[in-house]
Design a protein around this motif. Structure first.
Motif, mmCIF file in Angstrom:
data_model
loop_
_atom_site.group_PDB
_atom_site.id
_atom_site.type_symbol
_atom_site.label_atom_id
_atom_site.label_comp_id
_atom_site.label_asym_id
_atom_site.label_seq_id
_atom_site.Cartn_x
_atom_site.Cartn_y
_atom_site.Cartn_z
ATOM 1 N N ALA A 180 4.232 -25.354 24.379
ATOM 2 C CA ALA A 180 2.821 -24.962 24.430
ATOM 3 C C ALA A 180 2.275 -24.719 23.025
ATOM 4 O O ALA A 180 1.126 -25.077 22.721
ATOM 5 N N ALA A 181 3.097 -24.137 22.160
ATOM 6 C CA ALA A 181 2.676 -23.893 20.774
ATOM 7 C C ALA A 181 2.459 -25.218 20.043
ATOM 8 O O ALA A 181 1.497 -25.368 19.281
ATOM 9 N N ILE A 182 3.336 -26.182 20.272
ATOM 10 C CA ILE A 182 3.179 -27.500 19.638
ATOM 11 C C ILE A 182 1.907 -28.181 20.128
ATOM 12 O O ILE A 182 1.140 -28.743 19.337
ATOM 13 N N ALA A 183 1.671 -28.114 21.437
ATOM 14 C CA ALA A 183 0.472 -28.737 21.998
ATOM 15 C C ALA A 183 -0.791 -28.063 21.465
ATOM 16 O O ALA A 183 -1.795 -28.729 21.180
ATOM 17 N N THR A 184 -0.751 -26.735 21.310
ATOM 18 C CA THR A 184 -1.908 -25.999 20.772
ATOM 19 C C THR A 184 -2.175 -26.397 19.328
ATOM 20 O O THR A 184 -3.327 -26.644 18.933
ATOM 21 N N ALA A 185 -1.108 -26.461 18.523
ATOM 22 C CA ALA A 185 -1.268 -26.850 17.118
ATOM 23 C C ALA A 185 -1.813 -28.277 17.019
ATOM 24 O O ALA A 185 -2.669 -28.562 16.172
ATOM 25 N N ALA A 186 -1.327 -29.158 17.888
ATOM 26 C CA ALA A 186 -1.803 -30.539 17.869
ATOM 27 C C ALA A 186 -3.273 -30.618 18.257
ATOM 28 O O ALA A 186 -4.050 -31.383 17.664
ATOM 29 N N SER A 187 -3.685 -29.821 19.253
ATOM 30 C CA SER A 187 -5.087 -29.848 19.685
ATOM 31 C C SER A 187 -6.019 -29.358 18.592
ATOM 32 O O SER A 187 -7.182 -29.782 18.521
ATOM 33 N N LEU A 188 -5.537 -28.468 17.725
ATOM 34 C CA LEU A 188 -6.362 -27.932 16.641
ATOM 35 C C LEU A 188 -6.362 -28.832 15.418
ATOM 36 O O LEU A 188 -7.149 -28.603 14.487
ATOM 37 N N THR A 189 -5.490 -29.836 15.382
ATOM 38 C CA THR A 189 -5.400 -30.711 14.212
ATOM 39 C C THR A 189 -5.789 -32.150 14.570
ATOM 40 O O THR A 189 -6.886 -32.604 14.227
ATOM 41 N N ILE A 190 -4.921 -32.827 15.272
ATOM 42 C CA ILE A 190 -5.200 -34.232 15.596
ATOM 43 C C ILE A 190 -5.967 -34.389 16.912
ATOM 44 O O ILE A 190 -6.476 -35.466 17.220
ATOM 45 N N GLY A 191 -6.044 -33.313 17.711
ATOM 46 C CA GLY A 191 -6.713 -33.385 19.009
ATOM 47 C C GLY A 191 -5.703 -33.546 20.129
ATOM 48 O O GLY A 191 -4.727 -34.301 19.998
ATOM 49 N N LEU A 192 -5.931 -32.845 21.217
ATOM 50 C CA LEU A 192 -4.988 -32.877 22.331
ATOM 51 C C LEU A 192 -4.872 -34.283 22.925
ATOM 52 O O LEU A 192 -3.777 -34.721 23.293
ATOM 53 N N GLY A 193 -5.992 -34.997 23.017
ATOM 54 C CA GLY A 193 -5.956 -36.350 23.569
ATOM 55 C C GLY A 193 -5.065 -37.272 22.759
ATOM 56 O O GLY A 193 -4.262 -38.036 23.330
ATOM 57 N N THR A 194 -5.187 -37.217 21.445
ATOM 58 C CA THR A 194 -4.346 -38.052 20.589
ATOM 59 C C THR A 194 -2.884 -37.674 20.734
ATOM 60 O O THR A 194 -1.999 -38.539 20.806
ATOM 61 N N PHE A 195 -2.617 -36.377 20.775
ATOM 62 C CA PHE A 195 -1.239 -35.906 20.945
ATOM 63 C C PHE A 195 -0.624 -36.453 22.230
ATOM 64 O O PHE A 195 0.500 -36.950 22.236
ATOM 65 N N LEU A 196 -1.379 -36.388 23.323
ATOM 66 C CA LEU A 196 -0.856 -36.862 24.603
ATOM 67 C C LEU A 196 -0.672 -38.384 24.608
ATOM 68 O O LEU A 196 0.292 -38.897 25.179
ATOM 69 N N LEU A 197 -1.604 -39.112 23.962
ATOM 70 C CA LEU A 197 -1.485 -40.563 23.893
ATOM 71 C C LEU A 197 -0.273 -41.008 23.085
ATOM 72 O O LEU A 197 0.242 -42.117 23.269
ATOM 73 N N VAL A 198 0.187 -40.146 22.201
ATOM 74 C CA VAL A 198 1.375 -40.457 21.403
ATOM 75 C C VAL A 198 2.641 -39.966 22.100
ATOM 76 O O VAL A 198 3.607 -40.703 22.298
ATOM 77 N N GLN A 199 2.655 -38.696 22.503
ATOM 78 C CA GLN A 199 3.884 -38.080 22.995
ATOM 79 C C GLN A 199 4.300 -38.542 24.388
ATOM 80 O O GLN A 199 5.484 -38.785 24.642
ATOM 81 N N ILE A 200 3.352 -38.670 25.300
ATOM 82 C CA ILE A 200 3.715 -39.003 26.684
ATOM 83 C C ILE A 200 4.351 -40.389 26.799
ATOM 84 O O ILE A 200 5.396 -40.539 27.445
ATOM 85 N N PRO A 201 3.780 -41.446 26.210
ATOM 86 C CA PRO A 201 4.458 -42.754 26.295
ATOM 87 C C PRO A 201 5.845 -42.758 25.660
ATOM 88 O O PRO A 201 6.765 -43.391 26.177
ATOM 89 N N VAL A 202 5.995 -42.054 24.537
ATOM 90 C CA VAL A 202 7.307 -41.992 23.886
ATOM 91 C C VAL A 202 8.313 -41.272 24.784
ATOM 92 O O VAL A 202 9.451 -41.725 24.960
ATOM 93 N N LEU A 203 7.885 -40.159 25.374
ATOM 94 C CA LEU A 203 8.756 -39.424 26.288
ATOM 95 C C LEU A 203 9.120 -40.281 27.496
ATOM 96 O O LEU A 203 10.272 -40.286 27.943
ATOM 97 N N PHE A 204 8.158 -41.018 28.006
ATOM 98 C CA PHE A 204 8.419 -41.880 29.161
ATOM 99 C C PHE A 204 9.443 -42.965 28.829
ATOM 100 O O PHE A 204 10.418 -43.167 29.567
ATOM 101 N N LEU A 205 9.232 -43.679 27.717
ATOM 102 C CA LEU A 205 10.144 -44.760 27.353
ATOM 103 C C LEU A 205 11.549 -44.237 27.064
ATOM 104 O O LEU A 205 12.550 -44.841 27.468
ATOM 105 N N ALA A 206 11.630 -43.110 26.369
ATOM 106 C CA ALA A 206 12.943 -42.511 26.101
ATOM 107 C C ALA A 206 13.603 -42.074 27.404
ATOM 108 O O ALA A 206 14.817 -42.218 27.585
#
Length: 362
Positions: free
Chosen positions: A215-241
């Motif tokens: 949750a802390a990582i997601a919060t920091a990402a939302s305040l910097t790169i934006g939550l949408g960008t974070f999810l577009l990057v992290q979720i596909p990577v997590l899925f493929l892995a």
């Protein structure tokens, strides 16, 4: 990574069931088995190098994915980076896995600290997964103890006697498409976020502390790169892995002529050598999967760190004699669904006897 169904208790065999035949392997002299301990010595330098050549490229690939999204570069550039990042994520999980076995670093305390940090990065609570995974090592191949860290496995007799709802659930769980398309996010994004019912304080805290860190990582990402960008990057990577990780875990114990027997005849040495696959992968995939394909070696000596597994295999003719499972051959494992105790082999659903038709006029 695991697609284990920890909530599914083992079922007892039906009437007339008997322990299935195991692949008879020659007994090892104790001195030969003890000699493998020389490969168990962890190296701080090797561990540090693996962290550097895995964690830094993983974070770098994620950062480049953010850049490609923000600059509107072609989607395939982001996709290729995502595939690369997922490979590094799988390798991070193997380092996390070694920390679970206290084999990665010479210091147990340092190993636990590193393991908890890596657990956050791979969306898996260290303490809770450690309990499940060590339970898997203690019971793998034992049909009477299938409740910890294993893929849900039923025998032909159990499946034939099960109610329709349970058979349907089992078919859904074992279907390769659903296992690989739904399983990754279900396991790592959903199941790993909830403490076990009735779990100890330590197990609950393990899950909650991982959730808070994420949750802390997601919060920091939302305040910097934006939550949408974070999810577009992290979720596909997590899925493929997760796809690759779940398939790795699946074929490690679900393959033709594996080893599954009842508790009274279960043997840990046979379970390691006959019940754990030697998944022989191309060099690049072996590197990204941290040598975990040498799973028979790992189950024989779980304290051998991933960076010594190949040396152990090369130095031990008995381990080289185990028939390897190739990448192409592993695809056949997808049709395996039930353990046939009488034949001592995995079979498909078509091997389940059909109910005999009722006599006319009954």
């Amino acid at each position: 990574m695991t697609a284990a169904n920890d909530a599914s208790p083992p079922s007892s065999a039906g009437p007339g069931a008997r322990p299935g035949p195991s692949r008879a392997l020659p007994a090892w002299p104790r001195r030969r088995l003890a000699a493998l301990r020389r490969f168990e010595a962890p190296s701080a330098a090797r561990a540090a190098w693996q962290l550097a050549n895995t964690l830094l490229p993983y974070l770098g690939a994620l950062a480049l994915m953010v850049v490609t999204l923000r600059r509107g570069l072609p989607w395939w550039t982001t996709a290729l980076l995502g595939v690369l990042a997922s490979g590094f994520m799988v390798r991070l999980f193997i380092l996390f896995h070694d920390c679970v076995h206290a084999s990665f670093l010479p210091s147990d305390r340092a190993g636990r600290v590193v393991g908890r940090i890596l657990g956050v990065l791979v969306f898996t609570p260290f303490g809770e997964w450690r309990r499940s995974h060590l339970g898997h090592h203690a019971t793998s191949g034992d049909l009477d103890r299938r409740d910890l860290g294993d893929v849900w496995t039923m025998t032909v007799e159990e499946y034939a006697a099960a109610p329709r709802r349970k058979r349907f659930s089992y078919r859904v769980t074992r279907h390769p498409a659903l296992m690989l398309l739904v399983g990754p996010l279900l396991v790592f994004l959903v199941n790993n976020r909830f403490p076990p019912r009735g779990g100890t304080r330590a197990r609950v805290l393990s899950v909650l502390s991982t959730d808070l860190a994420l949750a802390a990582i997601a919060t920091a990402a939302s305040l910097t790169i934006g939550l949408g960008t974070f999810l577009l990057v992290q979720i596909p990577v997590l899925f493929l892995a997760g796809v690759w990780g779940i398939w790795l875990f699946y074929v490690q114990h679900q393959f033709e002529r594996a080893y599954w027997v009842r508790g009274e005849v279960w043997d840990p040495l046979q379970a390691a050598l006959a019940g754990s696959s030697y998944f022989k992968l191309p060099r690049v995939l072996q590197w990204f999967s941290g040598n975990i394909g040498l799973h028979h070696v790992h189950h024989l000596r779980p304290r051998i760190p991933n960076y010594h597994l190949q040396r152990c295999l090369d130095a031990t003719p008995e381990l080289q004699a185990v028939r390897p499972l190739t990448l192409a051959g592993s695809l056949r494992c997808g049709r395996l669904a039930l353990w046939d105790e009488r034949a001592g082999d995995f079979v498909g659903f078509d091997a389940v006897p059909r109910p005999s038709a009722a006599p006319a006029g009954s």
